[in-house]
Design an enzyme around this catalytic site. Structure first.
Site, PDB file in Angstrom:
ATOM      1  N   TRP A   9       0.810  -1.290  -0.048  1.00  0.00           N
ATOM      2  CA  TRP A   9       0.042   0.094   0.111  1.00  0.00           C
ATOM      3  C   TRP A   9       0.879   1.426  -0.048  1.00  0.00           C
ATOM      4  CZ3 TRP A   9      -5.021   1.853   0.052  1.00  0.00           C
ATOM      5  CH2 TRP A   9      -5.164   3.079   0.768  1.00  0.00           C
ATOM      6  N   MET A  10       0.392   2.127  -0.811  1.00  0.00           N
ATOM      7  CA  MET A  10       0.879   3.646  -0.552  1.00  0.00           C
ATOM      8  C   MET A  10      -0.372   4.627  -0.726  1.00  0.00           C
ATOM      9  SD  MET A  10       2.212   5.296  -4.092  1.00  0.00           S
ATOM     10  CE  MET A  10       4.088   5.271  -4.098  1.00  0.00           C
ATOM     11  N   ASN A  11      -0.148   5.718   0.384  1.00  0.00           N
ATOM     12  CA  ASN A  11      -0.803   6.882   0.320  1.00  0.00           C
ATOM     13  C   ASN A  11      -0.088   8.071   0.120  1.00  0.00           C
ATOM     14  OD1 ASN A  11      -1.073   5.867   3.199  1.00  0.00           O
ATOM     15  ND2 ASN A  11      -1.744   7.992   3.383  1.00  0.00           N
ATOM     16  N   ASP A  12      -0.171   9.150   0.887  1.00  0.00           N
ATOM     17  CA  ASP A  12       0.506  10.242   0.441  1.00  0.00           C
ATOM     18  C   ASP A  12       2.161  10.443   0.238  1.00  0.00           C
ATOM     19  OD1 ASP A  12      -1.684  10.928   1.964  1.00  0.00           O
ATOM     20  OD2 ASP A  12      -0.814  11.888   3.794  1.00  0.00           O
TER      21      ASP A  12
ATOM     22  N   GLN B 117       3.845   7.317   2.191  1.00  0.00           N
ATOM     23  CA  GLN B 117       3.009   6.529   3.357  1.00  0.00           C
ATOM     24  C   GLN B 117       3.120   5.117   2.610  1.00  0.00           C
ATOM     25  OE1 GLN B 117       1.609   8.064   6.613  1.00  0.00           O
ATOM     26  NE2 GLN B 117       3.566   8.803   5.870  1.00  0.00           N
TER      27      GLN B 117
END
Ligand code: FRU
Length: 503
Positions: free
Chosen positions: A34-37, A53
């Site tokens: 998973w990746m966010n910001d 993230q």
């Protein structure tokens, strides 16, 4: 010394790295999971560093690590080993978003939000957010023991005025100028709404609180604010913020989480309030949140963001990576507005496959197709002209079962993007329209409309009127769905240059 948690994360990503063939060609994605910001976009030792993230172990959000990549052209990304794991007493529940800057001793400093439940570890309600520091050489980072108990906190809620939230204080943006170091963070004010606050420091360890720069008055732009950023373009201060839980405002802002920009009056570095906070949409697309900018060695400001959103999490179940970063975009300010365009480096990798000049697309001839116009990794430059049509549709990523359409309504001056047919099993937002603003040579529907569409396997970023407005969308469909064609309900003139991108 590397902790067990970080070592585990590095080993895991090394052993489970997903083949680049299953991913976009030039958009940054996590090696696995998973990746966010995006975080800590910075220039250090001759290279641009981008962190993000990251939860390597699953394709969903989990205890946040910082992933790491480096680039020199913003399009080729070298995967570096994970930079941070939630392994200090100050960040045991996660290393949330933050920034990066060069420290006084020449090391690369990461300043990020450490999450830690103070009282009862079982209860989310007591999560404390504080700003922490890690220092390194561009690959390995160390969290200094600042309190003799292993803590690496540099700012916590004790330095805030009475009434500011002790929970919501996060996402520091750091930079340096002649006066020293500055830090912009988000906090929740006494009224429950987000605000931007600033600090300054000489050494990155001791910070002075300066004041509130902007406040989400009356909660018009979401509830809490996240991921603040600031840059100066040709003398004009520009702020960027991501608003959580917004309600729609006309067709300019959509419900959910949304990134926007506003001009400042130049005093932000000194902690002075922005006089008039007037937010504008940064990207009308389904998939855009949490921006980061960097100032390049040659003086450009480059922006990128998470090309996804908290409400648009729908990738295919067997895809083991989740999340990508937008194409890096050069920012400019013209005629009182902000323009975004793909980094100029992209042109180095283009090869022309099709060019049309004053081509007429007519309703009675049916869909307009060309054998040399198809693909999923392309840069398309289009100009639409004429007054004998109302709707012009660009079909992308099309086959018998799939389609992404971009529809220009010349009379209403609206662009609609329709990704209904992308095979999602979730009822995600799929159709969205936004008004075309007057910009540059385009004043109204009598003027030609310019569009540049960058396709990279699983996404399209649509830059309207030289980047005055942008729309980003993802679509995880089979790459064989690569047809492109046009339709007009009358007669539309098109100028087109289509380029394959190879790197
Ligand atoms: C924004 C955000 C940030 C936070 C991070 C946690 O998308 O909620 O405010 O630092 O994600 O992963």
């Amino acid at each position: 010394m590397m902790t067990k948690k970080l070592e585990e994360a590095r080993l895991f990503e090394q052993n489970n790295r997903i083949s680049s063939l299953e991913k976009p060609l030039f958009h940054l994605t996590p090696p696995v999971g998973w990746m966010n910001d995006p975080n800590g976009f910075s220039y250090y030792k001759g290279t641009y560093h981008l962190f993000y993230q990251y939860y390597p172990y699953k394709d969903v959000w989990g205890p946040m690590h910082w992933g790491h990549a480096t680039t020199t052209d913003f399009l080729h990304w070298d995967m570096e080993p994970a930079a941070l794991a939630p392994d200090s007493v100050s960040d045991l529940q996660g290393c949330f978003s933050g920034g990066a800057v060069t420290a006084p001793d020449g090391r690369h400093a990461l300043i990020y939000t450490g999450c830690r439940w103070d009282e009862s570890p079982e209860e989310n309600s007591n999560v404390r957010q504080r700003q922490c520091i890690a220092l390194g050489d561009g690959i390995d980072y160390e969290k200094p023991d600042l309190d003799g108990k292993g803590g690496n906190v540099v700012i916590d809620s004790t330095s805030l005025p009475e009434g500011f939230s002790k929970e919501d204080l996060r996402d520091p943006k750091v930079w340096k100028d002649e006066q020293g170091y500055h830090l912009l963070a988000v906090s929740r004010a006494e009224d429950g709404y987000g605000q931007l606050i600033s600090f300054d420091s000489e050494d990155l360890i001791h910070w002075n609180y300066k004041g509130v720069l902007a406040h989400n008055d009356g909660g018009k732009y979401g509830i809490m604010w996240e991921c603040p950023d600031v840059t100066v373009i040709d003398g004009q201060e520009v702020y960027m913020v991501s608003g959580q839980d917004m309600h729609a405002i006309g067709r300019e802002f959509f419900s959910g989480d949304h990134a926007f920009w506003f001009f400042g009056n130049g005093g932000g570095h000194r902690g002075e309030a922005v006089e008039r906070v007037e937010p504008h949409n940064l990207d009308y697309g389904f998939d855009f949140y949490a921006t980061q900018t960097v100032r390049t060695a040659d003086g450009r400001t480059i922006l990128l963001a998470w090309m996804q959103n908290w409400d648009t999490n729908f990738k295919p179940r067997d895809q083991k990576w989740n999340g990508q970063v937008t194409i890096p975009r050069e920012l400019s300010v013209r005629e009182g507005t902000l323009y975004q365009n793909p980094v100029r480096e992209l042109k180095k990798y283009r090869e022309e496959i099709c060019r049309l000049e004053k081509q007429s697309v007519r309703a009675e001839d049916g869909p307009f197709r060309r054998d040399d116009l198809k693909g999923r990794v392309l840069d398309l430059e289009l100009e639409l002209s004429g007054e004998y049509y109302r709707e012009f549709t660009i079909h992308l990523a099309h086959d018998a079962d799939h389609d992404v359409s971009v529809i220009y309504d010349r009379v209403k001056q609206m662009v609609t993007v329709d990704r209904t047919l992308i095979g999602s099993i979730r009822d995600i937002p799929a159709v969205r329209s936004f008004p075309v603003h007057a910009a540059g040579a385009h004043k109204d529907g009598r003027d030609p409309l310019k569009m540049r569409i960058v396709l990279d396997r699983y996404s399209a970023e649509i830059f309207v009127n030289e980047g005055a407005q942008v729309f980003s969308t993802t679509f995880y469909t089979p790459l064989e769905a690569d047809e492109i064609f046009f339709e007009s309900d009358g007669e539309t003139g098109i100028d087109l240059a289509a380029y394959r991108i190879e790197m």
